[in-house]
Design an enzyme around this catalytic site. Structure first.
Site, PDB file in Angstrom:
ATOM      1  N   GLU A 242      42.237  48.738  29.758  1.00 40.39           N
ATOM      2  CA  GLU A 242      41.385  49.517  30.670  1.00 40.39           C
ATOM      3  C   GLU A 242      41.554  51.024  30.522  1.00 40.39           C
ATOM      4  O   GLU A 242      40.587  51.759  30.482  1.00 40.39           O
ATOM      5  CB  GLU A 242      41.673  49.181  32.149  1.00 40.39           C
ATOM      6  CG  GLU A 242      41.269  47.806  32.575  1.00 40.39           C
ATOM      7  CD  GLU A 242      42.486  46.933  32.731  1.00 40.39           C
ATOM      8  OE1 GLU A 242      42.499  46.124  33.656  1.00 40.39           O
ATOM      9  OE2 GLU A 242      43.432  47.068  31.935  1.00 40.39           O
TER      10      GLU A 242
ATOM     11  N   ASP B 199      44.071  44.024  32.785  1.00 38.54           N
ATOM     12  CA  ASP B 199      45.091  43.576  33.744  1.00 38.54           C
ATOM     13  C   ASP B 199      45.027  42.064  34.004  1.00 38.54           C
ATOM     14  O   ASP B 199      43.964  41.452  33.899  1.00 38.54           O
ATOM     15  CB  ASP B 199      44.922  44.322  35.074  1.00 38.54           C
ATOM     16  CG  ASP B 199      45.259  45.798  34.942  1.00 38.54           C
ATOM     17  OD1 ASP B 199      46.040  46.147  34.042  1.00 38.54           O
ATOM     18  OD2 ASP B 199      44.742  46.598  35.741  1.00 38.54           O
TER      19      ASP B 199
ATOM     20  N   ASP C 106      44.633  40.023  36.453  1.00 40.30           N
ATOM     21  CA  ASP C 106      44.118  39.570  37.744  1.00 40.30           C
ATOM     22  C   ASP C 106      42.619  39.319  37.610  1.00 40.30           C
ATOM     23  O   ASP C 106      42.061  39.364  36.511  1.00 40.30           O
ATOM     24  CB  ASP C 106      44.414  40.608  38.840  1.00 40.30           C
ATOM     25  CG  ASP C 106      43.838  41.990  38.528  1.00 40.30           C
ATOM     26  OD1 ASP C 106      43.054  42.114  37.561  1.00 40.30           O
ATOM     27  OD2 ASP C 106      44.171  42.951  39.248  1.00 40.30           O
TER      28      ASP C 106
ATOM     29  N   GLU D 213      39.947  41.053  38.510  1.00 40.60           N
ATOM     30  CA  GLU D 213      39.171  42.180  37.984  1.00 40.60           C
ATOM     31  C   GLU D 213      39.405  42.336  36.489  1.00 40.60           C
ATOM     32  O   GLU D 213      38.476  42.593  35.729  1.00 40.60           O
ATOM     33  CB  GLU D 213      39.538  43.477  38.720  1.00 40.60           C
ATOM     34  CG  GLU D 213      39.083  43.539  40.160  1.00 40.60           C
ATOM     35  CD  GLU D 213      37.580  43.445  40.323  1.00 40.60           C
ATOM     36  OE1 GLU D 213      36.838  44.083  39.548  1.00 40.60           O
ATOM     37  OE2 GLU D 213      37.125  42.721  41.226  1.00 40.60           O
TER      38      GLU D 213
ATOM     39  N   TYR E  23      53.312  44.871  36.914  1.00 39.46           N
ATOM     40  CA  TYR E  23      51.955  45.045  37.448  1.00 39.46           C
ATOM     41  C   TYR E  23      51.988  45.107  38.966  1.00 39.46           C
ATOM     42  O   TYR E  23      52.680  44.330  39.615  1.00 39.46           O
ATOM     43  CB  TYR E  23      51.065  43.896  36.980  1.00 39.46           C
ATOM     44  CG  TYR E  23      49.612  44.107  37.292  1.00 39.46           C
ATOM     45  CD1 TYR E  23      48.962  45.259  36.859  1.00 39.46           C
ATOM     46  CD2 TYR E  23      48.882  43.172  38.009  1.00 39.46           C
ATOM     47  CE1 TYR E  23      47.624  45.477  37.141  1.00 39.46           C
ATOM     48  CE2 TYR E  23      47.534  43.371  38.291  1.00 39.46           C
ATOM     49  CZ  TYR E  23      46.916  44.532  37.855  1.00 39.46           C
ATOM     50  OH  TYR E  23      45.588  44.744  38.145  1.00 39.46           O
TER      51      TYR E  23
ATOM     52  N   ARG F  95      49.461  44.934  41.331  1.00 41.88           N
ATOM     53  CA  ARG F  95      48.528  44.225  42.217  1.00 41.88           C
ATOM     54  C   ARG F  95      48.893  42.746  42.190  1.00 41.88           C
ATOM     55  O   ARG F  95      48.483  42.007  41.306  1.00 41.88           O
ATOM     56  CB  ARG F  95      47.076  44.441  41.771  1.00 41.88           C
ATOM     57  CG  ARG F  95      46.618  45.868  41.985  1.00 41.88           C
ATOM     58  CD  ARG F  95      45.137  46.060  41.684  1.00 41.88           C
ATOM     59  NE  ARG F  95      44.750  47.460  41.868  1.00 41.88           N
ATOM     60  CZ  ARG F  95      44.779  48.380  40.928  1.00 41.88           C
ATOM     61  NH1 ARG F  95      45.193  48.039  39.704  1.00 41.88           N
ATOM     62  NH2 ARG F  95      44.434  49.619  41.169  1.00 41.88           N
TER      63      ARG F  95
ATOM     64  N   HIS G 241      52.230  35.090  38.537  1.00 39.38           N
ATOM     65  CA  HIS G 241      52.443  36.536  38.590  1.00 39.38           C
ATOM     66  C   HIS G 241      53.846  36.812  39.101  1.00 39.38           C
ATOM     67  O   HIS G 241      54.522  35.949  39.635  1.00 39.38           O
ATOM     68  CB  HIS G 241      51.410  37.178  39.514  1.00 39.38           C
ATOM     69  CG  HIS G 241      50.028  37.157  38.956  1.00 39.38           C
ATOM     70  ND1 HIS G 241      48.941  37.602  39.654  1.00 39.38           N
ATOM     71  CD2 HIS G 241      49.561  36.733  37.752  1.00 39.38           C
ATOM     72  CE1 HIS G 241      47.854  37.463  38.910  1.00 39.38           C
ATOM     73  NE2 HIS G 241      48.212  36.934  37.766  1.00 39.38           N
TER      74      HIS G 241
END
Length: 850
Positions: free
Chosen positions: A9, A82, A84, A86, A304, A306, A350
Site C-alpha cells: 500500500e 495489509d 485484513d 481492507e 500490524y 489493526r 492475527h
C-alpha cells in the site's frame, strides 16, 4: 529487469520491503485503494444482486498506469497489502485491474504481521491465493455503508438543517453520546455527609492516619453506583446527632487483618485498547495514535496495528521469556507462558500489537523516532513485556474501629503495599490501591501504623464533608471506543475514523477530552429515536439500534468465515433500510402547505435572484418548483414546509392580512445596521489564502462573500457568523485604515479584554531578530508552523493589546528554541521570565540532509 512485481500500500513500506528482497523483485506502492465505488452516484445495482460498480480513483488512474507498465515486464505479481479485510480487498482490486497484463495463475497473495526480514522472506516462501470470503466481507461492508449513506442521508438533510449524513456505525456512536448526555441532564443529585476522623496511637509511632465511617448499626453508609446506601447520612440533623454521640465516645480497634491480593498483567494491546491507553496516558486522539502506530509498523518496530486478537506467536513469546529471565530474573518469569483469550469473533490467525524484537528496548530503537513515536513504542513495549511476567503481589491491610454508646459506629481504614512488583518491573509501578469505581465513594490511605485488637486511639479531629452524588461521566473518545467494542459495534479499523467523523460533521465537540453533543447532534438523534418509536409500533427493526448494528458486524464476520453469502446478507438488510427511510420522513401538513401557496400567490414583486458560489438563491423559482412537486403528488418535508413559512414572512407586506393572521406570519428582524459596514471595510482587504485543516477548508474571502449574499437576500446572520466577522476585522487589523477608530466604533474585543502581560511586547520585539525559521511539521492532520504562529501572535497583540496566558506561555517556549538567534537572550531570561535555551527544530536544509 526484475522478474517479479511486489505491490504494497504505502511507499514507506515499499522502501522497507525492497531492502529485504533481492534484485529479482521490484516493490511498488498502490498508495491505498486504486478502485472504489463512484463518488457522485450510488454505484450499487440493487436489482442485480447488489452488484457494485467499481471505478478507478483519481489517484488510482495514475498508479494503475505505472503498475501496468511495470507488470508488462514481469513474470509474476505478488500482492502484499495489509493482512485484513481492507488489505485483501486492495489485493483483489489490483488483481482485477492487472489480470489482462499478467496471466491470472501468476498472481500470488502474501501476508505478514510484521515488516522484518525473517517475516517477509517466510511470507514469500509460502504465497497463497486471494481470500475471496474476506474480500466479500469488505465488499458487503462497503456496499452497506454506501446504501445507508446515499439513501439514508438525503432524508436526514431534508429534515435537519446542517445535518450532513447518517452512518451505519457513526450514528450509533452519536446516539450513545447523546443518550449519555441526556442521562447526565436528567440526573438528580442527592446531598449526603461523610464522617471521618484523624486519629493516632496512644504510644509510638504517633503518626496520624485517617479513618472513615463505614457502617452505622450494621448498615453501609456512603454511595454505590451513584446511589446512597441505606445507612447514608442525609441531613444536617443526622450529622449533628452522630457528632454529639461520637464526642462522648472512645475509639477502639476491633479488628486488624491483611489480605494478599494478586494483580495480573493486562493482555498485550489490540487496536481498541491501544487507542484507549494512548488517549488516557499520552493524550493522543485515536486518529493520531493510529497514524503513529502505522509509522512504527512501517519502520519494522511493531506488528500490524489493526487487530482484535490478543494472540502472540510462539516464537515471540519464547523470545520475551528469555528477555525477562535475563533482564529481570527467574522470579519474574511464570512457569508456563501467559496465554490470553480474545473476545468474540477475533481472528486468532492475527497477532496482538507487540514489538517485533523485544530486545529493542525503548530509547534504543536504532531508527530516528520523534517524541510521540518514542512514547507510543514505549507503551507497546512495556505492555507486551509485562504481559509475559508473573503477577504483582499486594498486601492489603485493613483496620476496623468501633465507637458509640447508643449506636454502633464502625470506622475503617485500608492501606495497600506492594510486596512483590512482578510485571510492574516492566510496565512501571502502579498504585497499590484499587481505583474507586465510578459512582462510588471509597479510597485507601497511604500507610497504616502497627495496630492491635483492643487498642484505644486518640481523636485529633473529626472530619465531616457535605457532598452530592454525581452523574455518570461523559464519554471520552477512549471510553466511547470501549463502549462500542463491548457492544460489538464497529471493528478495530473503523474506530478512529468514527471519532473523526463525529467531529468533522460537527455532531460533537471536545471539551477537556469529554465528548459533548452539539444541538445538531442532538437533533439528529432525536429524529433517530422518533423513527425507532414508529418502527417499533409497526413491529419493525431499527437500523440504528445498538443490537441491530452489532448483529450486522456478526454477519460480516460470518461472511468472512464463508458461512453465508454476502449478497444473501444484503437481501436481509436492505428491506430494513427502506423501512427506516420511510418511517424517518417527517412531512409538512398538506393543508398548511396549500395555505402558504395561496398566500404567496399574491406576491407580485419577488426579490432578485442572488448567486453565492455555485448556488443561485431565487425565491420565485423555489416557489414554482415546490408547487410543481406538490402538483405531481409529492409531499413536502417538514423542513421544506418551514422554509415555505419563512418565505411567507419575508413577503408579509404583499400578503393579504387574512393569510398573515392565519399563518401567524411575523416580519423578519432587520439586518443589523453595522453588518454591511463591517463587510464594506473588509472588502478592501487582501485576504489570506484558503487553508485546509483536515477535510475542512477555511476561506475568509468566500466567507465574507457568502455573508454579503445572505444580507442581499434579506437574511439575518447568526450570532456565530457575526462573532467570526468581528474576528476577521481583528485578524486583518494591519490592513484596515485607522483601525483604533474601527475597534472603538464596533466595540471589538471588549468582552474578551484581558490584562496585558508586561513581558509580551519585549518578547515579540526580540523575536523580530529571528531570520531562519524551523521547517513546518505535520502531526496527524495539523501543521505546526513557527513563523506563521509568531506572525499571528504579533497581529493579535497589535489589535487587542494583549495575549492570553496560554499564548504568552507558547511564545516564551518558542523564543527558547530560537535563543541562538536572539542577541542578549541570556541577559533577558530573568527579566522577562524566559525559559532556558532549547534545542531548535531542524531547519529545512538540515531536515533534507537527514
Amino acid at each position: 529487469m526484475s522478474k517479479n512485481l511486489v505491490i504494497v500500500e504505502s511507499p514507506a513500506k515499499a522502501k522497507k520491503i525492497n531492502q529485504f528482497l533481492g534484485k529479482d523483485y521490484t516493490v511498488m506502492a498502490s498508495v491505498g485503494h486504486v478502485r472504489d465505488l463512484p463518488q457522485k452516484k450510488l454505484g450499487v445495482d440493487v436489482e442485480k444482486g447488489f452488484e457494485p460498480e467499481y471505478v478507478s480513483t483519481t489517484r488510482g488512474k495514475k498508479v494503475l498506469k505505472e503498475l501496468k507498465d511495470a507488470a508488462k515486464k514481469c513474470e509474476s505479481v505478488y500482492l502484499a497489502p495489509d493482512p485484513d479485510r481492507e488489505g485483501e480487498a486492495i489485493a483483489w482490486h489490483l488483481f482485477e485491474a492487472l489480470k489482462k497484463t499478467v496471466k491470472e495463475e501468476n498472481f500470488y497473495r502474501v501476508t505478514y504481521n510484521e515488516i522484518t526480514k525473517p517475516a517477509i522472506l517466510a511470507a514469500f516462501e509460502q504465497p497463497e491465493k486471494i481470500n475471496m470470503d474476506r474480500v466479500n466481507a469488505q465488499q458487503a461492508r462497503r456496499v452497506l455503508d454506501r446504501l445507508v449513506g446515499f439513501q439514508g442521508s438525503p432524508v436526514v438533510r431534508k429534515q435537519i438543517r446542517g445535518a450532513q449524513s447518517v452512518g451505519r456505525v457513526q450514528t450509533v456512536a452519536l446516539r450513545l453520546v447523546v443518550e449519555r448526555e441526556t442521562e447526565i441532564e436528567n440526573f438528580k443529585p442527592e446531598t449526603y455527609f461523610t464522617v471521618g476522623a484523624e486519629v493516632r496511637k496512644q504510644e509510638t509511632p504517633l503518626d496520624p492516619f485517617t479513618v472513615k465511617l463505614a457502617r452505622i448499626n450494621g448498615e453501609s453508609v456512603g454511595i454505590k453506583d451513584r446511589k446512597l446506601l441505606p445507612g447514608a447520612v442525609k441531613t444536617k440533623e443526622q450529622l449533628e446527632a452522630i457528632q454529639n454521640e461520637l464526642n462522648r465516645s472512645a475509639l477502639k480497634v476491633t479488628d486488624v487483618f491483611t489480605k494478599e491480593v494478586t494483580r495480573r498483567a493486562k493482555p498485550p494491546f489490540i487496536t481498541s485498547t491501544l487507542q484507549q491507553s494512548a488517549s488516557g496516558s499520552l493524550g493522543f486522539a485515536p486518529a493520531r495514535t493510529m497514524g503513529i502506530a502505522q509509522s512504527l509498523y512501517e519502520s519494522g518496530l511493531i506488528t500490524y496495528m489493526r487487530t482484535d486478537s490478543v494472540n502472540i506467536a510462539q516464537s515471540a513469546q519464547e523470545e520475551c521469556r528469555v528477555f525477562v529471565g535475563e533482564n529481570y530474573g527467574a522470579e519474574y518469569l511464570p512457569q508456563s507462558p501467559n496465554v490470553y483469550r480474545s473476545k468474540g469473533a477475533a481472528q486468532e490467525a492475527h497477532e496482538a500489537i507487540r514489538p517485533t524484537d523485544v530486545s529493542i528496548e525503548p530509547g534504543k530503537e536504532g531508527v530516528k523516532l520523534d517524541a510521540a513515536e518514542q512514547k507510543l513504542y514505549r507503551l507497546i513495549w512495556e505492555r507486551f513485556v509485562a504481559s509475559q511476567m508473573v503477577p504483582a503481589k499486594i498486601a492489603r491491610r485493613t483496620v476496623e474501629i468501633e465507637a458509640g454508646s447508643e449506636n454502633k459506629y464502625l470506622f475503617r481504614a485500608t492501606a495497600s503495599e506492594i510486596v512483590f512488583p512482578g510485571y510492574m518491573r516492566a510496565s512501571g509501578i502502579e498504585a497499590a490501591a484499587d481505583t474507586p469505581k465510578d459512582g462510588e465513594d471509597d479510597s485507601e490511605i497511604e500507610k497504616l501504623p502497627p495496630l492491635q485488637t483492643g487498642e484505644a486511639l486518640d481523636v485529633l479531629k473529626w472530619l465531616t464533608e457535605q457532598k452530592e452524588t454525581k452523574p455518570v461521566a461523559r464519554f471520552t473518545e477512549a471510553s466511547l471506543i470501549r463502549e462500542l467494542e463491548e457492544n460489538g459495534v464497529g471493528r478495530p479499523s473503523t474506530y478512529a475514523a468514527i471519532m473523526s467523523k463525529l467531529d468533522e460533521r460537527e455532531y460533537v465537540i471536545k471539551e477537556k477530552r469529554s465528548l459533548i453533543p452539539t444541538e445538531l447532534g442532538k437533533e439528529l438523534v432525536e429524529l433517530v429515536l422518533k423513527t425507532e418509536e414508529k418502527l417499533k409500533s409497526d413491529n419493525k427493526v431499527d437500523l440504528f439500534e445498538t443490537r441491530f448494528t452489532a448483529d450486522m458486524e456478526t454477519k460480516l464476520d460470518e461472511v468472512e468465515e464463508g458461512k453465508i453469502e454476502w449478497t444473501k446478507m444484503m437481501e436481509e438488510f436492505y428491506p430494513s433500510l427502506l423501512e427506516w427511510i420511510e418511517h424517518a420522513k417527517e412531512t409538512a401538513d398538506p393543508a398548511f402547505v396549500q395555505k402558504c401557496f395561496s398566500a404567496l400567490a399574491a406576491v407580485t414583486e419577488w426579490a432578485p435572484a442572488v448567486k453565492s458560489g455555485r448556488r443561485t438563491y431565487d425565491d420565485k423559482k423555489t416557489f414554482d418548483d415546490l408547487q410543481e412537486k406538490v402538483g405531481e403528488g409529492e409531499r413536502l418535508s417538514k423542513r421544506q414546509g418551514e422554509m415555505l413559512h419563512k418565505m411567507c414572512c419575508r413577503y408579509i407586506k404583499q400578503i393579504p392580512e387574512s393569510f398573515a393572521a392565519e399563518l401567524e406570519l411575523v416580519e423578519p428582524e432587520a439586518v443589523r445596521d453595522e453588518t454591511p459596514r463591517k463587510l464594506q471595510i473588509l472588502s478592501n482587504v487582501k485576504f489570506d489564502e484558503a487553508r485546509k485543516v483536515g477535510k475542512r477548508t477555511y476561506d475568509d474571502k468566500k466567507f465574507c462573500t457568502s455573508l454579503s449574499d445572505q444580507i442581499a437576500m434579506g437574511k439575518r446572520l447568526s450570532d456565530r457568523q457575526l462573532a467570526y466577522l468581528d474576528t476577521l476585522l481583528t485578524k486583518y487589523a494591519n490592513q484596515i485604515e485607522n483601525f483604533e477608530a474601527v475597534k472603538t466604533e464596533f466595540k471589538l474585543g471588549e468582552k474578551e479584554e484581558v490584562a496585558a502581560d508586561p513581558s509580551t511586547a519585549p518578547i515579540l520585539a526580540l523575536m523580530e531578530s529571528v531570520t531562519e525559521w524551523a521547517e513546518p511539521t505535520v502531526r496527524g492532520k495539523r501543521e505546526f508552523n513557527d513563523k506563521t504562529f509568531y506572525d499571528s501572535l504579533a497581529s493579535q497583540f497589535k489589535s487587542k493589546g494583549a495575549l492570553s496566558d496560554r499564548q504568552v506561555g507558547a511564545l516564551k517556549k518558542m523564543a527558547a528554541r530560537y535563543a541562538d538567534q536572539i542577541p542578549g537572550y541570556a541577559g533577558k531570561q530573568e527579566e522577562l521570565g524566559l525559559f532556558a535555551p532549547r534545542k531548535a527544530k531542524p531547519k529545512k536544509e538540515e531536515a533534507t540532509a537527514e
